[in-house]
Scaffold this active site. Structure first.
Site, PDB file in Angstrom:
ATOM      1  CG  ASP A 182      27.836  23.980 -10.259  1.00 29.73           C
ATOM      2  OD1 ASP A 182      26.613  24.001 -10.049  1.00 29.73           O
ATOM      3  OD2 ASP A 182      28.350  23.300 -11.167  1.00 29.73           O
ATOM      4  CG  HIS A 236      24.929  23.716 -13.262  1.00 29.15           C
ATOM      5  ND1 HIS A 236      26.017  22.899 -13.075  1.00 29.15           N
ATOM      6  CD2 HIS A 236      24.116  23.056 -14.132  1.00 29.15           C
ATOM      7  CE1 HIS A 236      25.878  21.796 -13.795  1.00 29.15           C
ATOM      8  NE2 HIS A 236      24.738  21.867 -14.455  1.00 29.15           N
ATOM      9  CB  SER A 282      25.473  19.574 -16.681  1.00 27.14           C
ATOM     10  OG  SER A 282      24.941  19.072 -15.466  1.00 27.14           O
TER      11      SER A 282
END
Length: 820
Positions: free
Chosen positions: A757, A791, A684
């Site tokens: 995601d 994610h 991330s």
């Protein structure tokens, strides 16, 4: 010219990859070396849930990772939600597979009879009187499914299905106990609702959206899975429609009003009223359901509205700034220590932190008691944003306020039933100053199941803190007198163990349930009796074995080193078992980090973590590669500091590079890492960091970037702690975007991304465009898109493939790299 892809390509082509060594036709899940597979398949500790009287623990067995068949179940993406249409619930892929009861005093574990076959525990909750334990079981039968409500009779140790109708668990878990423990308030899938609406697939016309000039600037964050048309809106409405009902412990049911789009329901401590929040039209195509309009109402147990608290409009964006909030009523909840009183906050600046306010008051906190005929009373006037309240009794409650821009935080003691008594300041400081954090007040569920302050003689409370110190974290329990401010330390973790308080078991804080661990011993639960001599205080409650005994002897050290500007940095250095730097020489190394913003260099310099925590080797972090012979630098500090009026990101790149240089110099100085064989990685925002370090330095031979964002113009209304929009800080956005410097990336970059995601800002497109830029500019990169993953990755096949790709990349570009 390029030819279109042939229809003969396999339909399950999902692991798209491209590099000078691989083509887009590569497909199929791959397994990493056996040493990495063993880490993925290591046994996982069960989850525990403590009973209200704190003498029984529900033990929920944690299963292995789900398979891709589980993760690939049908999923609807509507208004920011992900819904499993088979079960009418939020999508989830991990469930408890067994349930047992453990007596705290005797440490005897009891089996529960009557559990459903193929148990899949989703949520569980103790009744306030501790006589029953309710849980939801996600039952799957072929292509159909349901969320079933079950209840365990604690005395009989026997489970039975309670609700005849499936629950709806899209927006909530679908059930809550009544305060008197006589039954539960549930959300049913409405009987007779029929089949989901099906769109014709033929457009009735274009989709239009309007923006009207009103002079107001709003932050419009980037979101995934939004509604796209009226067909989506009708489907969304179908799945969030629930029927409230009350089910008693014999299974007898009574409907509560008519079906509605209830996003939240909460019964009052007295059991007389239900606070409901209902999603209302119009919907939006640019914000998720959490920003849709809502009716906030109080109903009786027949479902009739007796009081309207607020009609909240659709909110397409907030004013600029991280201290911006909704205009009007927010955070409506029952007061825990009163029969039926509502408390909520209201911004006095329209929710706009830039607006001047009278007397500096930003938020009012209001209180209104049933039957709601009298106007609300002002409970508190706050100069910052309301940040929650801990209820105690008529003369004691603790209310918090904070301001992100300055990181300021205050806690006040107020007397809810004596509002003429001035509030007393209990604590003030910076919430990023971990060394001086007082801890959080210990709460205890009361007879109605509502959390309240545990208040002792002399108006004392217990504080549970992380205990950050220059030597590392040392969790503690303090007793604080709210009248004299005298503080007494009852317990603090001591070397060579890390011991954290999981629960306070008695009223005076002398009997604790803790988790205790050491570098070679995984966390286990213990009872600590502070009334006994030190050597006799501990009694083991669990004895979970080491999950990866083959890696038990890896070396770990918490290290400190300076950045060139004087900021002190912290990292966890991990080395393979048996390694000796003098004998074996420097190793290839994987660094794994995540930058963090601060408003002071002092806070940024504070030590994080503890040298006495368990040497956990997880498939998710970098430590797994100890098994492959790498040195690991885990979580090295990458602080981005903006003091005073300066914004941290104004100097993001110089500080990022300086932190990386300091980390590299330290591990090279120690002789544990080969300067020419170091990789950097992160997930991330850590992936974003990785892209920037590869673009602006040659410190690393390779980068591992998972689920990142690389072009900040695609998140123009802010990201992380950055609160300025792109148009106010174009230079910052452009300079921080590694996509703009893809031509400078000369070292190998592996990009991995979940193809589905859902995280705000990290669209899969970010990795796709970054890869295309590097490839088109002649760089070395590989893009791996994991099918059906969000994610964070969930399927065993996906995790195995992630490790396979990472290991292959490190082997080629780091371990076997030659000096430049």
């Amino acid at each position: 010219m390029n030819k279109p892809l042939s229809a003969a390509l396999p339909l399950n082509l999902g692991l798209m990859a491209a590099s000078p060594q691989a083509s887009a036709q590569d497909s199929g899940y791959r397994l990493p070396p056996a040493a990495l597979q063993a880490i993925v398949d290591a046994a996982r500790a069960p989850a525990l849930s403590l009973s209200p009287r704190r003498d029984i623990v529900a033990v929920v067995q944690t299963p292995p990772l789900p398979g891709i068949a589980e993760v690939a179940q049908p999923e609807l993406k509507l208004a920011g939600l992900r819904i499993n249409p088979r079960t009418c619930s939020a999508s989830r892929f991990s469930f408890g597979t067994d349930l047992a009861l453990l007596q705290v005093a005797t440490r005897k574990e009891s089996r529960i009879r009557g559990l459903p076959r193929g148990l899949r525990v989703s949520d569980l909750s103790w009744s306030p009187d501790q006589r029953h334990l309710a849980f939801t079981h996600v039952a799957l039968r072929g292509d159909r499914g349901a969320v079933e409500l079950w209840v365990v009779d604690i005395a009989e140790r026997k489970a039975r299905k309670l609700s005849p109708q499936p629950l709806s668990a899209v927006l909530t878990r679908g059930f809550n106990w009544l305060p008197d423990s006589s039954g539960l308030l549930v959300h049913w899938r409405p009987a007779g609702i029929g089949k989901p609406p099906v769109g014709s697939g033929i457009p009735s016309g274009p989709i239009a959206q309007d923006a009207t000039s009103d002079g107001h600037v709003r932050q419009l964050r980037t979101y995934q899975d939004l509604l796209r048309n009226e067909d989506d809106a009708r489907l969304f409405e179908y799945y969030i429609t629930v029927q409230m009902a009350i089910v008693d412990l014999q299974g007898k049911t009574r409907l509560v009003g008519a079906p509605g789009q209830f996003s939240r329901t909460s019964i009052s401590p007295s059991g007389e009223y239900i606070l409901t929040q209902s999603i209302s039209r119009p919907y939006s195509y640019i914000v998720p359901a959490s920003s849709f309009g809502e009716r906030v109402e109080v109903r009786d147990l027949h479902g009739d509205v007796v009081h309207t608290v607020a009609n909240l409009p659709l909110e397409e964006g907030l004013p600029p700034g991280n201290d911006a909030v909704s205009e009007g009523v927010r955070h409506v909840a029952w007061r825990a220590d009163a029969p039926a009183s509502l408390a909520w906050a209201e911004a006095q600046d329209g929710g706009d932190p830039a607006r001047e306010v009278v007397d500096g008051i930003r938020d009012l906190v209001l209180l209104q008691a049933a039957p709601f005929r009298e106007p609300p009373r002002v409970l508190a006037r706050l100069t910052m944003r309301y940040a929650g309240i801990a209820w105690g009794r008529d003369d004691v409650a603790l209310i918090n306020e904070r301001w992100h821009k300055t990181r300021a935080y205050k806690q006040w003691m107020i007397a809810p039933e004596h509002l003429s008594t001035p509030p007393e300041l209990i604590h003030a400081g910076s919430y990023e100053d971990r060394y001086n954090s007082p801890g959080s007040p210990v709460m205890r569920a009361d007879a109605n199941g509502f959390p309240r302050l545990l208040i002792g003689p002399g108006t004392t409370v217990l504080l549970d803190g992380a205990g950050a110190t220059p030597e590392g974290e040392r969790p503690f329990i303090d007793r604080l007198s709210l009248t004299t401010r005298h503080k007494e330390r009852l317990f603090q973790s001591a070397a060579p163990y890390f011991e954290n308080v999981a629960a306070v078991l008695n009223d005076d804080g002398t009997l604790l349930l803790t988790t205790r661990e050491s570098p070679t011993g995984r966390p286990n639960y213990f009872l600590r009796d502070l009334t006994r001599p030190e050597a006799e205080q501990l009694t083991a409650l669990t004895s979970y074995p080491h999950p990866t005994p083959q890696l038990k002897d890896v070396y770990k050290e918490q290290i400190r080193y300076p950045r060139e500007d004087g900021v002190e940095l912290t990292a966890t250095l991990m080395l393979p078992a048996g390694y000796d730097a003098a004998r074996d020489g420097p190793l290839p190394m994987l660094m794994w980090a995540y930058p963090q913003e601060f408003k002071s260099a002092g806070a940024a310099s504070q030590t994080t973590g503890s040298p006495y925590r368990f040497n956990a080797v997880s498939y998710w972090g970098p430590a797994a590669f100890l098994a492959m012979g790498y040195a690991v630098l885990d979580n090295p500090s990458f602080p981005i500091v903006g003091s005073g009026d300066e914004e941290p990101n104004d100097s993001y790149l110089p500080q990022l590079v300086a932190s990386a240089e300091a980390a590299v110099e330290e591990v090279v100085r120690r002789g544990v890492a080969d300067r020419h064989r170091i990789a950097i990685g992160g997930h991330s925002y850590g992936a974003f960091m990785t892209g920037n370090l590869l673009a602006h330095t040659r410190l690393f031979r390779a980068g591992i970037a998972r689920s990142g964002a690389y072009n900040r113009t695609l998140t123009p209304f802010g990201f992380q702690a950055e609160e300025r929009p792109y148009w106010q800080a174009q230079g910052v956005y452009q300079a921080m975007s590694p996509f703009n410097y893809a031509d400078k990336i000369k070292d190998a970059m592996l990009l991995i991304h979940g193809a589905e995601d859902s995280n705000s800002g990290t669209f899969p497109l970010q990795s796709e465009r970054m890869f295309q830029a590097i490839k088109g500019l002649g760089g070395t990169a590989r893009l791996v898109m994991l099918p059906n993953e969000s994610h964070a990755y969930r399927a065993r096949e996906s995790i195995m493939h992630m490790l396979y790709e990472t290991n292959a990349w490190l082997e080629k570009y780091v371990k076997n790299a030659k000096p430049r």
